[in-house]
Enzyme design. Sequence first.
Site, mmCIF file in Angstrom:
data_model
loop_
_atom_site.group_PDB
_atom_site.id
_atom_site.type_symbol
_atom_site.label_atom_id
_atom_site.label_comp_id
_atom_site.label_asym_id
_atom_site.label_seq_id
_atom_site.Cartn_x
_atom_site.Cartn_y
_atom_site.Cartn_z
ATOM 1 N N CYS A 1 8.094 -122.272 -3.250
ATOM 2 C CA CYS A 1 9.329 -121.523 -3.479
ATOM 3 C C CYS A 1 9.008 -120.385 -4.437
ATOM 4 C CB CYS A 1 10.407 -122.400 -4.112
ATOM 5 S SG CYS A 1 10.331 -124.153 -3.686
ATOM 6 N N HIS B 1 18.533 -111.828 -6.597
ATOM 7 C CA HIS B 1 17.224 -111.378 -6.123
ATOM 8 C C HIS B 1 16.823 -112.115 -4.844
ATOM 9 C CE1 HIS B 1 16.303 -114.756 -8.883
ATOM 10 N NE2 HIS B 1 15.294 -115.021 -8.061
ATOM 11 N N LYS C 1 10.918 -110.557 -13.401
ATOM 12 C CA LYS C 1 11.243 -111.963 -13.163
ATOM 13 C C LYS C 1 11.981 -112.544 -14.367
ATOM 14 C CE LYS C 1 8.906 -116.306 -11.925
ATOM 15 N NZ LYS C 1 7.583 -116.936 -11.682
ATOM 16 N N GLU D 1 18.789 -119.673 -11.507
ATOM 17 C CA GLU D 1 18.467 -118.986 -10.259
ATOM 18 C C GLU D 1 19.738 -118.407 -9.643
ATOM 19 O OE1 GLU D 1 15.560 -118.398 -9.209
ATOM 20 O OE2 GLU D 1 14.191 -119.996 -9.819
ATOM 21 N N GLU E 1 19.784 -116.528 -5.997
ATOM 22 C CA GLU E 1 18.841 -116.071 -4.992
ATOM 23 C C GLU E 1 19.474 -115.941 -3.614
ATOM 24 O OE1 GLU E 1 14.622 -117.754 -6.684
ATOM 25 O OE2 GLU E 1 15.664 -119.011 -5.216
ATOM 26 N N LYS F 1 6.534 -124.633 -15.900
ATOM 27 C CA LYS F 1 7.434 -123.714 -15.216
ATOM 28 C C LYS F 1 8.656 -123.449 -16.091
ATOM 29 C CE LYS F 1 7.019 -122.601 -11.283
ATOM 30 N NZ LYS F 1 6.353 -121.430 -10.649
#
Length: 284
Positions: free
Chosen positions: A139, A104, A88, A199, A201, A127
């Site tokens: 999410c 990803h 991650k 991100e 995604e 986060k």
Amino acid sequence: MSASSLFNLPLIRLRSLALSSSFSSFRFAHRPLSSISPRKLPNFRAFSGTAMTDTKDAGMDAVQRRLMFEDECILVDQTDRVVGHDSKYNCHLMENIEAKNLLHRAFSVFLFNSKYELLLQQRSNTKVTFPLVWTNTCCSHPLYRESELIQDNALGVRNAAQRKLLDELGIVAEDVPVDEFTPLGRMLYKAPSDGKWGEHELDYLLFIVRDVKVQPNPDEVAEIKYVSREELKELVKKADAGEEGLKLSPWFRLVVDNFLMKWWDHVEKGTLVEAIDMKTIHKL
């Protein structure tokens, strides 16, 4: 003052919410995990081998640090074909996203109660990406493990969604059976967070209509609230105006702007099956 107090909407604090019974939408056949041969699990190696944080990561929350290095995301190409796996941590470094084009697999859950109100969460301030932004119910990412790589009817992604609803919101599996999730579509997007993180995604959009008991995990979630369609429109207006720094996650905003309101119609009519389009990957 919390940004959420500006909404003039009913705020559900972290110890709240005990609702009963269930209201289902559309059912998929569940394939037992025992029926999957281990040889079907791809044995790709991770694309990048970063194993140590730099000094800038010294302040990272211990829980988030553990997840960053223990969780292995599923790397895919732009057609959603599995091409590898990586941590991650590596998948969310903008330098890897830009230089290696790491993409990803992810999912976004939209959970409605039987009054057709949508459950939102404000992400925890610990986060790593997009702290304290408001977003859809849950999410996250399916991990590179057998149960979450199953392609049939997006079962792997639905298994992951059930796991993360428990991790983040304390929603037990019995309240959100995997067969009750309706995968409506997929979208591909890229969004930087703070310069270092971001991100990239291929995101599965999962809808479910259930009355559930919620017990949020403060390591993941700061606040939660249910909103009606009109209340969400007001929230978006406040975010656009930048009142008190209120922000929405970029993936949630893409869904709101492109899909959510027409899909909400199907939620209320009980016709979600008519909205399914899992063949198209929307590049937004």
